[in-house]
Scaffold this active site. Structure first.
Site: not given
Length: 301
Positions: A48-51
């Protein structure tokens, strides 16, 4: 490397109430035993773009700590992953609605959780608005070339500058939503420019006609941190609110500038961010964003 029997991982779509829209984030509860290397590997695997990784507090001035990783590096703050983290906490821990204090690498910030039957909404207070000077003509031309736009595509009422409420973005205003959605940027050129200007994200946006439900339509590119395009970005729509106030887009002198923003349309993952900018003396003082979320899956790693 720390050995763990199992770890529960969540996937949450944020800034939407419909699965497979909005911005997906990975969420890991009880991450205290993980090393930095393990966190980075998990973020890379989820892609994902961020975790976000949720950890216990390390002092008595906050309730929990959050750390955020893109597939390639740690970042100080992430809007949609913050909302995902508190959505998961509210659901899994059956939290009473209220205010919680989180510690991030962008500072200690309050979070408010609201519940209406099964709907959970998270309001994130972001960091102090900070503004760079207007970027040089040379840099602006390089950004235009990388985005594939001409100067007359830009809304020249709004200068190109870097704005941060915890994680900085370059603000580029266009005249047309049609032009915005047609962009096919040179991601390598944007990545190389990030090193020169000291900012990894480019938020390109247009302002809507008054009859539109959304004031801002945007797209955000951050190839330097492994995010070619982010579907819906809390740490872009918050700063753009502060930027619009600072550039005179509202005549409110003391009060709250409130609007809705839409992002992700060009990617087929539309989402909605509600933005609140508290204003004192015509200047942005405090920025908050609000969004809903929906769980996609829960898995054992």
């Amino acid at each position: 490397m720390t050995q763990l029997e199992s770890l529960t991982v969540y996937q949450v779509d944020v800034f939407t109430s419909e699965r497979f829209k909005g911005n997906p984030a990975g969420v890991v509860l009880y991450a205290d035993e993980l090393t930095d290397h393990q966190m980075q590997n998990i973020a890379r695997e989820l892609n994902n773009s961020e975790t976000v990784f949720i950890l216990k507090p390390d002092s008595d001035d906050h309730d929990l700590r959050l750390r955020f990783f893109t597939p390639t590096m740690e970042v100080p703050l992430c809007g949609h992953a913050t909302i995902a983290a508190h959505f998961v906490r509210a659901r899994e821990l059956d939290l009473t609605p209220g205010r919680f204090i989180q510690k991030t690498r962008a500072g200690i910030l309050p979070i408010d959780i609201e519940r209406n039957n099964d709907e959970i909404r998270v309001i994130m207070t972001q960091g102090k608005p900070l503004f760079s000077p207007v970027l040089s003509d040379k840099i602006i031309t390089s950004i235009e070339d990388a985005l594939g736009i001409e100067s007359n595509d830009r809304n020249l009422k709004f200068p190109v500058k870097v704005v941060s409420t915890g994680h900085s973005k370059v603000m580029i205003a266009l005249n047309s939503k049609t032009r915005l959605n047609s962009l096919q940027p040179d991601l390598t050129a944007l990545k190389n420019l990030s090193k020169e200007i000291g900012c990894n994200g480019y938020f390109v946006f247009s302002l809507s006609d008054p009859e539109d439900d959304y004031l801002v339509h945007g797209r955000m590119f951050a190839p330097a941190i492994g995010i070619d395009e982010d579907p819906v970005t809390g740490n872009a729509n918050g700063p753009v609110g502060a930027y619009l106030v600072a550039e005179g887009a509202t005549d409110i002198d003391n009060g709250t500038f409130r609007f809705r923003a839409k992002q992700g349309e060009a990617m087929g993952r539309p989402g909605e961010v509600e933005v609140f900018v508290d204003i004192k003396g015509h200047q942005p003082h405090c920025v908050r964003i609000s969004g809903s979320a929906v769980s996609v899956f829960k898995a054992i790693l």
